[in-house]
Design a protein around this motif. Sequence first.
Motif, short mmCIF file in Angstrom:
data_model
loop_
_atom_site.label_atom_id
_atom_site.label_comp_id
_atom_site.label_asym_id
_atom_site.label_seq_id
_atom_site.Cartn_x
_atom_site.Cartn_y
_atom_site.Cartn_z
N ILE A 151 10.33 41.39 20.65
CA ILE A 151 11.19 41.52 19.45
C ILE A 151 10.36 41.46 18.19
O ILE A 151 10.64 42.17 17.21
CB ILE A 151 12.27 40.43 19.46
N LYS A 152 9.31 40.64 18.18
CA LYS A 152 8.47 40.49 16.98
C LYS A 152 7.71 41.78 16.66
O LYS A 152 7.22 41.96 15.55
CB LYS A 152 7.47 39.35 17.17
N ILE A 199 7.12 38.96 27.22
CA ILE A 199 8.27 38.07 27.10
C ILE A 199 9.17 38.63 26.00
O ILE A 199 8.69 39.11 24.97
CB ILE A 199 7.81 36.64 26.77
N LYS A 200 10.49 38.60 26.22
CA LYS A 200 11.42 39.29 25.31
C LYS A 200 11.22 38.87 23.86
O LYS A 200 11.21 39.71 22.94
CB LYS A 200 12.86 39.03 25.75
N GLY A 201 11.06 37.57 23.60
CA GLY A 201 10.88 37.10 22.22
C GLY A 201 9.63 37.67 21.58
O GLY A 201 9.62 37.96 20.37
N ASP A 202 8.56 37.86 22.35
CA ASP A 202 7.32 38.44 21.83
C ASP A 202 7.49 39.92 21.53
O ASP A 202 6.91 40.44 20.57
CB ASP A 202 6.18 38.21 22.81
N TYR A 229 10.93 42.25 30.84
CA TYR A 229 11.34 43.01 29.67
C TYR A 229 10.19 43.91 29.22
O TYR A 229 9.02 43.53 29.30
CB TYR A 229 11.77 42.07 28.54
N ASP A 278 10.97 36.54 32.27
CA ASP A 278 11.57 35.71 31.23
C ASP A 278 12.41 34.61 31.88
O ASP A 278 12.44 34.48 33.11
CB ASP A 278 12.43 36.58 30.30
N LYS A 279 13.11 33.84 31.06
CA LYS A 279 13.89 32.72 31.58
C LYS A 279 14.99 33.17 32.54
O LYS A 279 15.39 32.41 33.42
CB LYS A 279 14.50 31.92 30.42
N GLU A 337 2.82 31.68 21.45
CA GLU A 337 3.39 32.97 21.82
C GLU A 337 2.53 33.60 22.92
O GLU A 337 1.50 33.06 23.31
CB GLU A 337 3.51 33.86 20.59
#
Length: 264
Positions: free
Chosen positions: A261-262, A256-259, A49, A43-44, A179
């Motif tokens: 979370i979904k 990736i963390k955002g993916d 993650y 991730d950034k 995504e």
Amino acid sequence: MKKIVDSKYGIVYVLDGNCYLFIEYVVNSHIIVPELILKDYKDKDTRIYYINMENNNIMSSSVKRFNAKFGYYSLRFEEFLNRNYETNIGKIKKQIEKNMLDNPNLKQCTINIDEIQKFLDSSLIRNPQFVSDINKISVSSKAIYKGYNTEQLMRFQNDNMEYFFKKYNICILINMTDEGLIISSELFSNIFLKNVIVGLIVPLHPKYGIVMIPKNEKIYFPNNCYILIEDINILHHINQRIYLDCKRNLINVIGIKGDLIKLK
């Protein structure tokens, strides 16, 4: 003790003329998912993650530490993996990133399918559960102390056997959405079409992966080489299925963390 061999891979001592002590050098090894794939899931903040399926929580690790164990593989075997499998799949990844991500060309298929087959074989054998299953059904493993290990099976497969997935069509999946694909910490996951399992998927990067469809399945893909995902709903369906399969089998899932979370 008298040293009789001192090499890059280990030391051999002779004791009292009839006994030998062999010390083999080992390294910190990624058990299943190699670093060349994990690094693309950073991730950034440069962390990896993953969802820990024991508690369904999102957790993080460094690339160096994720599912790695010091001494799991020898230095000699790590070099064998790198030379025979990881270097070649790394070249294929670079080829995909250079020529296919921005403007996929569906008229040509220049990916080396043999090298992908070899990588898939090695990924399957690196799974400790696969090695355990082989030892349960193999008669010859009973003659070996503790049965076969990953290194023995990998060398045997490399030298003597046909590809495990020779009855599958190999396709490159390109994710054109904003995504990313998630990935099982055991690499292989089922892929579905209209809620029916039609094959396997091995993501190599949030933006691309390998899809394997049995040759007897009557499914058409453009020139049997590339599958494009442009609809975010299809990507969500693939990710959700990977997540549910991993949850059912208590296998951690990386993304990736955002993916991630979904998914929760």
